[in-house]
Design a protein around this motif. Structure first.
Motif, PDB file in Angstrom:
ATOM      1  N   ARG A  19      25.282 -17.696 -34.014  1.00  0.00           N
ATOM      2  CA  ARG A  19      25.541 -16.401 -33.482  1.00  0.00           C
ATOM      3  C   ARG A  19      24.587 -16.212 -32.064  1.00  0.00           C
ATOM      4  NH1 ARG A  19      26.906 -11.353 -34.243  1.00  0.00           N
ATOM      5  NH2 ARG A  19      27.835 -11.587 -36.247  1.00  0.00           N
ATOM      6  N   ASP A  20      23.349 -16.864 -32.340  1.00  0.00           N
ATOM      7  CA  ASP A  20      22.537 -16.668 -31.157  1.00  0.00           C
ATOM      8  C   ASP A  20      23.111 -17.574 -29.883  1.00  0.00           C
ATOM      9  OD1 ASP A  20      20.759 -14.956 -32.658  1.00  0.00           O
ATOM     10  OD2 ASP A  20      19.373 -16.871 -32.913  1.00  0.00           O
ATOM     11  N   GLU A  21      23.626 -18.568 -30.137  1.00  0.00           N
ATOM     12  CA  GLU A  21      24.248 -19.568 -29.225  1.00  0.00           C
ATOM     13  C   GLU A  21      25.399 -18.967 -28.517  1.00  0.00           C
ATOM     14  OE1 GLU A  21      25.421 -23.238 -30.698  1.00  0.00           O
ATOM     15  OE2 GLU A  21      23.275 -23.784 -31.505  1.00  0.00           O
ATOM     16  N   LEU A  22      26.587 -18.179 -29.536  1.00  0.00           N
ATOM     17  CA  LEU A  22      27.582 -17.306 -29.026  1.00  0.00           C
ATOM     18  C   LEU A  22      27.455 -16.352 -28.146  1.00  0.00           C
ATOM     19  CD1 LEU A  22      29.901 -17.729 -31.889  1.00  0.00           C
ATOM     20  CD2 LEU A  22      29.926 -19.434 -29.966  1.00  0.00           C
ATOM     21  N   GLU A  23      26.198 -15.435 -28.524  1.00  0.00           N
ATOM     22  CA  GLU A  23      25.951 -14.469 -27.899  1.00  0.00           C
ATOM     23  C   GLU A  23      25.179 -14.790 -26.571  1.00  0.00           C
ATOM     24  OE1 GLU A  23      23.474 -12.175 -30.463  1.00  0.00           O
ATOM     25  OE2 GLU A  23      25.304 -11.303 -31.608  1.00  0.00           O
ATOM     26  N   ALA A  24      24.319 -15.689 -26.278  1.00  0.00           N
ATOM     27  CA  ALA A  24      23.742 -16.151 -25.222  1.00  0.00           C
ATOM     28  C   ALA A  24      24.821 -16.753 -24.185  1.00  0.00           C
ATOM     29  CB  ALA A  24      22.898 -17.377 -25.676  1.00  0.00           C
ATOM     30  N   THR A  25      25.912 -17.463 -24.685  1.00  0.00           N
ATOM     31  CA  THR A  25      26.977 -17.354 -23.481  1.00  0.00           C
ATOM     32  C   THR A  25      27.487 -16.215 -23.048  1.00  0.00           C
ATOM     33  OG1 THR A  25      28.737 -17.573 -25.211  1.00  0.00           O
ATOM     34  CG2 THR A  25      27.422 -19.658 -24.525  1.00  0.00           C
ATOM     35  N   GLY A  26      27.751 -15.164 -23.754  1.00  0.00           N
ATOM     36  CA  GLY A  26      28.371 -13.660 -23.182  1.00  0.00           C
ATOM     37  C   GLY A  26      29.691 -13.976 -22.850  1.00  0.00           C
ATOM     38  N   ALA A  27      30.503 -14.920 -23.216  1.00  0.00           N
ATOM     39  CA  ALA A  27      31.805 -15.214 -22.891  1.00  0.00           C
ATOM     40  C   ALA A  27      32.809 -14.635 -23.961  1.00  0.00           C
ATOM     41  CB  ALA A  27      32.257 -16.740 -22.570  1.00  0.00           C
ATOM     42  N   LEU A  28      32.104 -14.234 -25.243  1.00  0.00           N
ATOM     43  CA  LEU A  28      32.929 -14.050 -26.371  1.00  0.00           C
ATOM     44  C   LEU A  28      32.795 -12.381 -26.620  1.00  0.00           C
ATOM     45  CD1 LEU A  28      32.753 -17.014 -28.325  1.00  0.00           C
ATOM     46  CD2 LEU A  28      34.785 -16.479 -27.024  1.00  0.00           C
TER      47      LEU A  28
END
Length: 84
Positions: free
Chosen positions: A53-62
């Motif tokens: 979740r931290d990785e996905l939120e860090a990208t901000g693309a989703l």
């Protein structure tokens, strides 16, 4: 004279006699229960999901719903892999 003082009536030698055998014997280690092991495996799954979740939120693309969908899919796969 201090009347509240209580002198030590035991000696180190008395303690060694009384507790020597107990201190010398190693403590027996119990095997962890199945419930504790299962809880630890579930915790490993949730830690892996938190990192994802931290990785996905860090990208901000989703969007949030897409992140949640991916987490749900990963949770199912990890549960099958780790929990068996």
């Amino acid at each position: 004279k201090n009347l509240s003082h209580v002198p030590n009536r035991r000696s180190a030698r008395d303690d060694a006699k009384q507790w020597g055998a107990a201190r010398a014997a190693p403590l027996a280690q119990r095997a962890p229960s199945a419930e504790i092991l299962e809880h630890e495996r579930k915790r490993q799954v949730e830690v892996a999901l938190a990192e994802l979740r931290d990785e996905l939120e860090a990208t901000g693309a989703l969007r949030e719903d897409e992140i949640q969908r991916r987490l749900d899919e990963r949770r199912e796969r990890l549960a099958l892999d780790i929990l068996g």
